[in-house]
Write a protein that holds these residues in place. Sequence first.
Motif, PDB file in Angstrom:
ATOM      1  N   ALA A 223       0.812  -1.417  -0.028  1.00 42.52           N
ATOM      2  CA  ALA A 223      -0.077  -0.108  -0.023  1.00 42.52           C
ATOM      3  C   ALA A 223       0.782   1.418   0.223  1.00 42.52           C
ATOM      4  CB  ALA A 223      -0.959  -0.133   1.326  1.00 42.52           C
ATOM      5  N   PHE A 224       1.701   1.565   1.129  1.00 39.71           N
ATOM      6  CA  PHE A 224       2.586   2.684   0.943  1.00 39.71           C
ATOM      7  C   PHE A 224       3.997   2.284   1.632  1.00 39.71           C
ATOM      8  CE2 PHE A 224      -1.829   3.469   2.970  1.00 39.71           C
ATOM      9  CZ  PHE A 224      -2.342   4.025   1.821  1.00 39.71           C
ATOM     10  N   ALA A 225       4.712   2.907   1.366  1.00 34.60           N
ATOM     11  CA  ALA A 225       6.265   2.955   1.775  1.00 34.60           C
ATOM     12  C   ALA A 225       6.505   2.696   3.264  1.00 34.60           C
ATOM     13  CB  ALA A 225       7.366   3.636   1.115  1.00 34.60           C
ATOM     14  N   ASP A 226       5.846   3.948   3.973  1.00 30.66           N
ATOM     15  CA  ASP A 226       5.783   4.028   5.376  1.00 30.66           C
ATOM     16  C   ASP A 226       4.207   4.494   5.811  1.00 30.66           C
ATOM     17  OD1 ASP A 226       8.499   4.015   5.812  1.00 30.66           O
ATOM     18  OD2 ASP A 226       8.968   6.074   5.222  1.00 30.66           O
ATOM     19  N   THR A 227       3.708   3.305   6.478  1.00 29.42           N
ATOM     20  CA  THR A 227       2.405   3.300   6.936  1.00 29.42           C
ATOM     21  C   THR A 227       2.364   3.751   8.443  1.00 29.42           C
ATOM     22  OG1 THR A 227       1.679   1.940   5.226  1.00 29.42           O
ATOM     23  CG2 THR A 227       0.362   2.167   7.203  1.00 29.42           C
ATOM     24  N   LEU A 228       1.433   4.483   8.838  1.00 25.92           N
ATOM     25  CA  LEU A 228       0.957   4.884  10.213  1.00 25.92           C
ATOM     26  C   LEU A 228      -0.004   4.260  10.511  1.00 25.92           C
ATOM     27  CD1 LEU A 228       2.182   6.435  12.784  1.00 25.92           C
ATOM     28  CD2 LEU A 228       0.660   8.264  11.933  1.00 25.92           C
ATOM     29  N   THR A 229      -0.336   3.461  11.553  1.00 29.40           N
ATOM     30  CA  THR A 229      -1.458   2.737  12.028  1.00 29.40           C
ATOM     31  C   THR A 229      -1.809   3.284  13.247  1.00 29.40           C
ATOM     32  OG1 THR A 229      -0.805   0.504  11.012  1.00 29.40           O
ATOM     33  CG2 THR A 229      -2.571   0.537  12.758  1.00 29.40           C
TER      34      THR A 229
ATOM     35  N   HIS B 140     -18.613  17.123  -2.480  1.00 30.18           N
ATOM     36  CA  HIS B 140     -17.854  18.499  -2.398  1.00 30.18           C
ATOM     37  C   HIS B 140     -18.564  19.345  -1.343  1.00 30.18           C
ATOM     38  CE1 HIS B 140     -16.205  17.787  -6.666  1.00 30.18           C
ATOM     39  NE2 HIS B 140     -17.395  17.043  -6.545  1.00 30.18           N
ATOM     40  N   GLU B 141     -17.687  20.000  -0.533  1.00 30.32           N
ATOM     41  CA  GLU B 141     -17.874  20.882   0.490  1.00 30.32           C
ATOM     42  C   GLU B 141     -17.036  22.164   0.296  1.00 30.32           C
ATOM     43  OE1 GLU B 141     -19.087  20.880   5.069  1.00 30.32           O
ATOM     44  OE2 GLU B 141     -17.699  19.336   4.434  1.00 30.32           O
ATOM     45  N   ASP B 142     -17.624  23.160   0.091  1.00 29.76           N
ATOM     46  CA  ASP B 142     -16.734  24.440  -0.264  1.00 29.76           C
ATOM     47  C   ASP B 142     -15.813  24.118  -1.291  1.00 29.76           C
ATOM     48  OD1 ASP B 142     -18.038  26.016   1.811  1.00 29.76           O
ATOM     49  OD2 ASP B 142     -16.727  24.933   3.285  1.00 29.76           O
ATOM     50  N   SER B 143     -14.395  24.120  -1.237  1.00 29.93           N
ATOM     51  CA  SER B 143     -13.559  23.849  -2.416  1.00 29.93           C
ATOM     52  C   SER B 143     -13.053  22.560  -2.151  1.00 29.93           C
ATOM     53  CB  SER B 143     -12.746  25.134  -2.607  1.00 29.93           C
ATOM     54  OG  SER B 143     -11.873  25.225  -1.439  1.00 29.93           O
ATOM     55  N   MET B 144     -13.447  21.891  -1.334  1.00 25.92           N
ATOM     56  CA  MET B 144     -12.824  20.345  -1.034  1.00 25.92           C
ATOM     57  C   MET B 144     -13.622  19.554  -1.137  1.00 25.92           C
ATOM     58  SD  MET B 144     -10.141  21.415   1.101  1.00 25.92           S
ATOM     59  CE  MET B 144      -9.590  20.256   2.427  1.00 25.92           C
ATOM     60  N   ILE B 145     -13.051  18.130  -1.540  1.00 25.05           N
ATOM     61  CA  ILE B 145     -13.707  16.871  -1.747  1.00 25.05           C
ATOM     62  C   ILE B 145     -13.533  16.165  -0.412  1.00 25.05           C
ATOM     63  CG2 ILE B 145     -13.504  14.710  -2.945  1.00 25.05           C
ATOM     64  CD1 ILE B 145     -12.159  16.159  -5.449  1.00 25.05           C
ATOM     65  N   PHE B 146     -14.705  15.493  -0.114  1.00 17.96           N
ATOM     66  CA  PHE B 146     -14.616  14.683   1.072  1.00 17.96           C
ATOM     67  C   PHE B 146     -14.960  13.199   0.709  1.00 17.96           C
ATOM     68  CE2 PHE B 146     -19.228  15.909   0.669  1.00 17.96           C
ATOM     69  CZ  PHE B 146     -19.709  14.870   0.906  1.00 17.96           C
ATOM     70  N   TYR B 147     -14.559  12.326   1.518  1.00 18.36           N
ATOM     71  CA  TYR B 147     -14.798  10.933   1.272  1.00 18.36           C
ATOM     72  C   TYR B 147     -14.758  10.253   2.679  1.00 18.36           C
ATOM     73  CZ  TYR B 147     -14.431   5.900  -0.126  1.00 18.36           C
ATOM     74  OH  TYR B 147     -14.539   4.849  -0.189  1.00 18.36           O
TER      75      TYR B 147
ATOM     76  N   TYR C 229      -5.401  12.209  -4.100  1.00 19.93           N
ATOM     77  CA  TYR C 229      -6.077  11.692  -2.969  1.00 19.93           C
ATOM     78  C   TYR C 229      -7.288  10.710  -3.507  1.00 19.93           C
ATOM     79  CZ  TYR C 229      -3.257  14.535   0.142  1.00 19.93           C
ATOM     80  OH  TYR C 229      -2.151  15.037   0.655  1.00 19.93           O
ATOM     81  N   ASP C 230      -7.857  10.903  -4.812  1.00 21.08           N
ATOM     82  CA  ASP C 230      -8.823   9.924  -5.339  1.00 21.08           C
ATOM     83  C   ASP C 230      -8.168   8.705  -5.180  1.00 21.08           C
ATOM     84  OD1 ASP C 230     -10.463  11.963  -5.633  1.00 21.08           O
ATOM     85  OD2 ASP C 230     -10.713  11.699  -7.634  1.00 21.08           O
ATOM     86  N   ALA C 231      -6.880   8.369  -5.670  1.00 27.55           N
ATOM     87  CA  ALA C 231      -6.212   7.131  -5.463  1.00 27.55           C
ATOM     88  C   ALA C 231      -6.119   6.434  -4.095  1.00 27.55           C
ATOM     89  CB  ALA C 231      -4.898   7.112  -6.282  1.00 27.55           C
ATOM     90  N   LEU C 232      -5.918   7.409  -3.070  1.00 28.50           N
ATOM     91  CA  LEU C 232      -5.478   6.806  -1.745  1.00 28.50           C
ATOM     92  C   LEU C 232      -6.882   6.964  -0.983  1.00 28.50           C
ATOM     93  CD1 LEU C 232      -2.656   9.510  -0.913  1.00 28.50           C
ATOM     94  CD2 LEU C 232      -2.655   7.034  -1.189  1.00 28.50           C
TER      95      LEU C 232
END
Length: 152
Positions: free
Chosen positions: A13-19, A105-112, A138-141
Motif C-alpha cells: 500500500a505505502f512505503a511508510d504506513t502509520l497505524t 464536495h464541500e466548499d472547495s474540498m472533496i470529502f470521502y 487523493y482519489d487514488a488513496l
Amino acid sequence: MSIFLALIVAGAAFADTLTYENSRFGTRISFPADIFDRIDPAPANGDGRRFRSADGAELAVFGHFNALDMTPETLIEQARSDATSKSREVTYAASGADWAVLSGHEDSMIFYERHEFGANGVIHVMVLRYPESLHATYDALAGIIARSLEGP
C-alpha cells in the motif's frame, strides 16, 4: 488514555504506513505517514484524532456510539438531507449490511467518508478531505485508506 501509533512497513500500500488505533472505541486505520505527518492534539473525550498534510488534506478518524440507532441506509439519508442545508453536495453514496460510504464536495474540498457499523453500537468513521485541485493524488488513496478502517 493510551493511543497506539505504530510505524510499520507496508510494501503493497505505502512505503511508510502509520497505524492509528483509538483506545476508547478501538477504531483502527492505516495511512501514509509521509503524507499525513501532522497530528492534531487529541480531543478531551478521546474519541479519535485528526491528521493533516502540508498540502491542505486532512484525515479524521474517530468512533462514536450509534445513539440514534442508524442503519447504513438511514445514515446516508440523513447525510443527504443535511447536505441540502449546508454548502455540501453528496455526489456518491453506497452501503452494505454494516458500512456506508459518502463522497462529494464541500466548499472547495472533496470529502470521502467511510462508516463501519461495529459491535456494541459503535460506528467507526474516517473522513478524508482534500482540495479539489489534488483529486488525482487523493482519489487514488481514498479507497486504500478506507479499506483499512476497522473496529476491534
